[in-house]
Structure formats: C-alpha cells, structure tokens
Design a protein around this motif. Structure first.
Motif, PDB file in Angstrom:
ATOM      1  N   MET A 183       1.289 -14.842  -7.318  1.00 23.80           N
ATOM      2  CA  MET A 183       1.414 -13.838  -6.254  1.00 23.80           C
ATOM      3  C   MET A 183       0.122 -13.726  -5.442  1.00 23.80           C
ATOM      4  O   MET A 183       0.160 -13.544  -4.222  1.00 23.80           O
ATOM      5  N   LEU A 184      -1.025 -13.857  -6.090  1.00 24.87           N
ATOM      6  CA  LEU A 184      -2.297 -13.811  -5.368  1.00 24.87           C
ATOM      7  C   LEU A 184      -2.455 -15.032  -4.457  1.00 24.87           C
ATOM      8  O   LEU A 184      -2.851 -14.897  -3.293  1.00 24.87           O
ATOM      9  N   VAL A 185      -2.132 -16.207  -4.959  1.00 23.88           N
ATOM     10  CA  VAL A 185      -2.183 -17.428  -4.135  1.00 23.88           C
ATOM     11  C   VAL A 185      -1.205 -17.296  -2.971  1.00 23.88           C
ATOM     12  O   VAL A 185      -1.549 -17.581  -1.811  1.00 23.88           O
ATOM     13  N   HIS A 186      -0.006 -16.848  -3.256  1.00 22.59           N
ATOM     14  CA  HIS A 186       1.023 -16.661  -2.225  1.00 22.59           C
ATOM     15  C   HIS A 186       0.523 -15.707  -1.137  1.00 22.59           C
ATOM     16  O   HIS A 186       0.619 -15.997   0.057  1.00 22.59           O
ATOM     17  N   GLY A 187      -0.020 -14.570  -1.553  1.00 26.66           N
ATOM     18  CA  GLY A 187      -0.530 -13.581  -0.601  1.00 26.66           C
ATOM     19  C   GLY A 187      -1.680 -14.106   0.230  1.00 26.66           C
ATOM     20  O   GLY A 187      -1.757 -13.854   1.438  1.00 26.66           O
ATOM     21  N   VAL A 188      -2.595 -14.845  -0.396  1.00 24.54           N
ATOM     22  CA  VAL A 188      -3.740 -15.405   0.339  1.00 24.54           C
ATOM     23  C   VAL A 188      -3.261 -16.429   1.362  1.00 24.54           C
ATOM     24  O   VAL A 188      -3.777 -16.485   2.485  1.00 24.54           O
TER      25      VAL A 188
END
Length: 148
Positions: free
Chosen positions: A106-111
């Motif tokens: 989710m962090l990679v996706h958001g970034v």
C-alpha cells in the motif's frame, strides 16, 4: 543505487499496527518507489476516518485501503497518504498475506500515485502494476499481482 531523499511524517490515528510499521522500514519501502526527492505524510487511520475521507474526496461511502493526495510531482514529490488499518488487515487476511507485507504494498502503491501513476485505464494499470511488482520483488516481497 542511491535512493532519493524523503522527508517523512508518520502519524498513527489508529495505533493498532504501529509495531508493524517502524519508521526505518516505512522509509525503506517508500524510498524504493520514489523517483525524485519527497515530502510525504503517512497517516494510519481507522475505518471511520477512512470512510469519511473517501466519501468527501471521492464520493465513495466506504473505507478504502489507501488514499493519495498528491500536491506536487516535481522537483519534489509532495503528498499525503492515508491508509486504513482495518482495511489493510482485512485484505491481508483475505489474501493470505502478512499484514506488514500488505502495508509495504500500500505504501509503494500510494507513492507511485503521488508521482502521477494511475490505474484507471488498462494501459496505465499495466504500467503501474508492473512497477509495483518490480519494487516489491526488489524489497524481498512476493509479487502482489502474481496468481496465488
């Protein structure tokens, strides 16, 4: 390969997974997805706050896993990421994933969203998913889009 600088504000409105998200890991996961320096706030929220924000900004009346508010793509990526702890936990359980691994995704996706990546159109989705897979594999996680 050196990674871009990242100024990170990590906030826990919902502290249930705080132990799973030590600052050094969150920085590592996010920096792996950054293509330029960044100033990003990550706020972990409960379902009530996640639902209210998703309703207000996307007109969708449910909590979603990650919301990205991107303000600048260059020369510095400036964004807020809002991640709903309850949704991440439910999705991890449904997909047979470790909760921390799903947070990394989710962090990679958001970034990536914060840098202008999108998945509304098929060709955009293919590019974004391919980039997510590449980053997560490099971080030692499974490909989130491979058949399980």
């Amino acid at each position: 390969m050196s990674r871009p600088d990242l100024s990170l504000s990590l906030q826990f409105a919902d502290p249930r997974h705080k132990a799973l998200l030590p600052r050094h890991k969150v920085l590592r996961w996010m920096r792996a997805a950054l293509e330029l320096p960044g100033e990003i706030t990550v706020r972990i929220v409960d379902a009530q706050e996640g639902r209210a924000l998703n309703h207000e900004f996307r007109a969708k009346d449910y909590a979603t896993n990650v919301l990205t508010f991107d303000y600048s793509h260059e020369p510095v990526v400036v964004a807020d990421l809002v991640i709903c702890a309850e949704v991440v936990e439910q999705e991890a359980q449904q997909q047979g994933l470790d909760v921390a691994e799903h947070y990394a995704h989710m962090l990679v996706h958001g970034v990536l969203h914060a840098q202008g990546y999108d998945h509304e159109e098929d060709d955009e989705a293919e590019l974004m998913e391919s980039r997510e897979s590449e980053i997560l594999l490099a971080l030692g996680f499974a490909d989130p889009y491979a058949a399980r």
